[in-house]
Design a protein around this motif. Sequence first.
Motif, PDB file in Angstrom:
ATOM      1  N   LEU A 208       0.822  -1.211   0.000  1.00 49.05           N
ATOM      2  CA  LEU A 208       0.000   0.000   0.000  1.00 49.05           C
ATOM      3  C   LEU A 208       0.854   1.258   0.000  1.00 49.05           C
ATOM      4  N   LEU A 209       1.868   1.260   0.826  1.00 47.46           N
ATOM      5  CA  LEU A 209       2.691   2.459   0.974  1.00 47.46           C
ATOM      6  C   LEU A 209       3.862   2.464  -0.012  1.00 47.46           C
ATOM      7  N   GLN A 210       3.890   1.453  -0.876  1.00 50.43           N
ATOM      8  CA  GLN A 210       4.976   1.355  -1.871  1.00 50.43           C
ATOM      9  C   GLN A 210       6.328   1.526  -1.210  1.00 50.43           C
ATOM     10  N   LEU A 211       6.509   0.793  -0.110  1.00 49.09           N
ATOM     11  CA  LEU A 211       7.729   0.945   0.669  1.00 49.09           C
ATOM     12  C   LEU A 211       8.863   0.127   0.097  1.00 49.09           C
ATOM     13  N   PRO A 212       9.996   0.765  -0.144  1.00 49.74           N
ATOM     14  CA  PRO A 212      11.186  -0.014  -0.491  1.00 49.74           C
ATOM     15  C   PRO A 212      11.665  -0.756   0.746  1.00 49.74           C
ATOM     16  N   PRO A 213      12.454  -1.801   0.578  1.00 46.21           N
ATOM     17  CA  PRO A 213      12.990  -2.516   1.744  1.00 46.21           C
ATOM     18  C   PRO A 213      13.817  -1.569   2.595  1.00 46.21           C
ATOM     19  N   GLY A 214      13.825  -1.811   3.873  1.00 50.40           N
ATOM     20  CA  GLY A 214      14.673  -1.015   4.753  1.00 50.40           C
ATOM     21  C   GLY A 214      14.034   0.274   5.230  1.00 50.40           C
ATOM     22  N   VAL A 215      12.741   0.445   5.005  1.00 50.29           N
ATOM     23  CA  VAL A 215      12.070   1.631   5.521  1.00 50.29           C
ATOM     24  C   VAL A 215      11.012   1.210   6.539  1.00 50.29           C
ATOM     25  N   PRO A 216      11.224   1.576   7.792  1.00 49.53           N
ATOM     26  CA  PRO A 216      10.230   1.227   8.819  1.00 49.53           C
ATOM     27  C   PRO A 216       9.050   2.186   8.790  1.00 49.53           C
ATOM     28  N   VAL A 217       8.043   1.902   9.584  1.00 53.62           N
ATOM     29  CA  VAL A 217       6.900   2.820   9.689  1.00 53.62           C
ATOM     30  C   VAL A 217       6.767   3.297  11.133  1.00 53.62           C
ATOM     31  N   LEU A 218       6.152   4.464  11.265  1.00 50.53           N
ATOM     32  CA  LEU A 218       5.754   4.950  12.577  1.00 50.53           C
ATOM     33  C   LEU A 218       4.309   4.556  12.786  1.00 50.53           C
ATOM     34  N   ALA A 219       4.027   3.905  13.896  1.00 49.54           N
ATOM     35  CA  ALA A 219       2.650   3.539  14.231  1.00 49.54           C
ATOM     36  C   ALA A 219       2.206   4.434  15.376  1.00 49.54           C
ATOM     37  N   VAL A 220       1.261   5.312  15.080  1.00 52.25           N
ATOM     38  CA  VAL A 220       0.799   6.269  16.080  1.00 52.25           C
ATOM     39  C   VAL A 220      -0.653   5.970  16.420  1.00 52.25           C
ATOM     40  N   ARG A 221      -0.935   5.807  17.680  1.00 49.45           N
ATOM     41  CA  ARG A 221      -2.332   5.697  18.096  1.00 49.45           C
ATOM     42  C   ARG A 221      -2.691   6.951  18.879  1.00 49.45           C
ATOM     43  N   ARG A 222      -3.653   7.699  18.340  1.00 50.43           N
ATOM     44  CA  ARG A 222      -4.109   8.890  19.057  1.00 50.43           C
ATOM     45  C   ARG A 222      -5.488   8.629  19.640  1.00 50.43           C
ATOM     46  N   THR A 223      -5.581   8.783  20.942  1.00 50.71           N
ATOM     47  CA  THR A 223      -6.869   8.621  21.606  1.00 50.71           C
ATOM     48  C   THR A 223      -7.308   9.993  22.095  1.00 50.71           C
ATOM     49  N   THR A 224      -8.533  10.362  21.758  1.00 50.62           N
ATOM     50  CA  THR A 224      -9.044  11.671  22.147  1.00 50.62           C
ATOM     51  C   THR A 224     -10.054  11.510  23.284  1.00 50.62           C
ATOM     52  N   TYR A 225      -9.878  12.317  24.328  1.00 49.50           N
ATOM     53  CA  TYR A 225     -10.736  12.217  25.507  1.00 49.50           C
ATOM     54  C   TYR A 225     -11.568  13.487  25.662  1.00 49.50           C
ATOM     55  N   ASP A 226     -12.767  13.327  26.211  1.00 48.74           N
ATOM     56  CA  ASP A 226     -13.571  14.522  26.491  1.00 48.74           C
ATOM     57  C   ASP A 226     -13.393  14.908  27.961  1.00 48.74           C
ATOM     58  N   THR A 227     -14.090  15.960  28.365  1.00 47.80           N
ATOM     59  CA  THR A 227     -13.869  16.486  29.718  1.00 47.80           C
ATOM     60  C   THR A 227     -14.337  15.530  30.809  1.00 47.80           C
ATOM     61  N   THR A 228     -15.142  14.531  30.434  1.00 48.31           N
ATOM     62  CA  THR A 228     -15.556  13.558  31.448  1.00 48.31           C
ATOM     63  C   THR A 228     -14.582  12.394  31.544  1.00 48.31           C
ATOM     64  N   GLY A 229     -13.509  12.445  30.766  1.00 46.17           N
ATOM     65  CA  GLY A 229     -12.515  11.375  30.801  1.00 46.17           C
ATOM     66  C   GLY A 229     -12.830  10.214  29.886  1.00 46.17           C
ATOM     67  N   ARG A 230     -13.910  10.371  29.129  1.00 45.67           N
ATOM     68  CA  ARG A 230     -14.293   9.291  28.222  1.00 45.67           C
ATOM     69  C   ARG A 230     -13.508   9.370  26.921  1.00 45.67           C
ATOM     70  N   ALA A 231     -13.065   8.218  26.410  1.00 43.27           N
ATOM     71  CA  ALA A 231     -12.387   8.179  25.109  1.00 43.27           C
ATOM     72  C   ALA A 231     -13.454   8.275  24.029  1.00 43.27           C
ATOM     73  N   VAL A 232     -13.326   9.261  23.136  1.00 43.86           N
ATOM     74  CA  VAL A 232     -14.360   9.447  22.115  1.00 43.86           C
ATOM     75  C   VAL A 232     -13.873   9.059  20.723  1.00 43.86           C
ATOM     76  N   GLU A 233     -12.558   8.922  20.562  1.00 41.91           N
ATOM     77  CA  GLU A 233     -12.036   8.521  19.258  1.00 41.91           C
ATOM     78  C   GLU A 233     -10.693   7.852  19.438  1.00 41.91           C
ATOM     79  N   VAL A 234     -10.492   6.792  18.679  1.00 47.14           N
ATOM     80  CA  VAL A 234      -9.168   6.163  18.606  1.00 47.14           C
ATOM     81  C   VAL A 234      -8.748   6.197  17.150  1.00 47.14           C
TER      82      VAL A 234
END
Lengths: 253, 253
Positions: A208-234
């Motif tokens: 998918l990313l047309q990656l040549p060999p030897g190129v790693p990826v960054l895996a980022v998980r962003r979790t968004t919380y509201d003012t009640t402490g609830r996770a509303v998006e991952v």
Amino acid sequence: MIDRVSGVPAYRQVASDLRNKIQAGQYAAGDKLPSERQLIVDYGVSRITIREAIGLLRAEGIVTAEHGKGLYVRAGVSVVRLSRSRLSRAARQDNQAFFLGDAEANAFKPTVQTTVRIEEAGLEHADALGIEPGSPVLVRDRVMSADGVVVQLATSRLPRDLTEGTQIEQGDTGAGGIHARLEEAGVVLHHHRESVATRMPTAEEAVLLQLPPGVPVLAVRRTTYDTTGRAVEVNDMTLVGNRYELVYDIPAD
Amino acid sequence: MIDRVSGVPAYRQVASDLRNKIQAGQYAAGDKLPSERQLIVDYGVSRITIREAIGLLRAEGIVTAEHGKGLYVRAGVSVVRLSRSRLSRAARQDNQAFFLGDAEANAFKPTVQTTVRIEEAGLEHADALGIEPGSPVLVRDRVMSADGVVVQLATSRLPRDLTEGTQIEQGDTGAGGIHARLEEAGVVLHHHRESVATRMPTAEEAVLLQLPPGVPVLAVRRTTYDTTGRAVEVNDMTLVGNRYELVYDIPAD
DNA sequence: GAGTGGTCTAGACCACAAG
DNA sequence: TTGTGGTCTAGACCACTCA
């Protein structure tokens, strides 16, 4: 050229020698290396040995091979700096809008392919969102390209009860994106938590990313919380490693 | 087992088949795979072809080879979460103390090797610190190990005029580390900026960090600024990719 | 057509691990 | 001693690029 009694494998000696020449500037970025057949003569070893040496340098990401053309010193790619403090409400933008903003700042032509679906939460995402496994979850899958090259994959998951009837379930979420729509629906966002890891791409990601060999990826998980402490998006993002740099500001107190 | 007319190289077919079996759980983490000689028989291809297939899986980081023993499905490693909000003044700790704190939290035995030296600032570090190239810079090199395994390299650079006569120029910087000593010397820290990238390790890093093939590193540069906007420290950290996860909190407004 | 890297074969000997 | 992966050879044919 090759020390046969040192105990160091010949292919490593060849790799070291080429690596040194590259680092010394004898071969510059974008330069063509001697062909495999020439290297066989130069070092006096078999083709397999040369190919193993080249394989090392390719795995290190400093050499690329172009079929029918030759071996090249990998040219430095332009790195995109992503300042994460821009996730603030003032600069409101969801990841897509964020990406479009980056495009403007870095002068590339952005394309985003979005698919939206609803699935039942698996264990991992239920845990991340703090909901029951099996609950309905809205999933937004995005493939982002710069000048036609895919550079980023992102998958957002939100509890369905937050998104039902909102524009979040549309392909285009509108100005300000997911976060703006959430706040319009009465969800007051409090903070994001980003977790950054690195790994080699899976076989599918490499395609998918047309990656040549030897190129790693960054895996980022962003979790968004509201003012009640609830996770509303991952939001799980996969970034091409050699094109991105993430920048975070951390107050000293 | 191998489709000779599909146009897909045999070694890729072998790799895919093994990858699928691993992902399907037919071979679990830590399990031994059939030997190369057995795979030659199973798939009816030459040893080189088998070794190329295994090479792919090793580059992906999902298989390891142990000389004289066999091929194994790489076991999941325990990941250490580094919460970066802990860089706050209240939880003051320099990277070394930080590392020691992590050791406590994650129950491993920490070791830190420190070397201190003074060098003239090169272009890159002069720019990062906002000083003249050639100015004296204090350099602190650290090699950090967990249970005897090197997991992190760090190099801090500070303008010499900030450190002269302070404990920062000693091997042991004392409680609270570099940052505490800076504030004692009248420098009021304002914020840190961390820039996170990923790449394959250099040959030296691979040796130092005892990295198996297929494991990338996280390259983090943390620049610390005081209240006057001056950069007072640049810390370049190299983390073993499959052992670390960096966590950042970002306020929504 | 000439040169390039990509794939593949059938061997060989070595170093390491374990019974 | 046996079996393992590590290294290496001398070939061969293919697919691709470019003149």
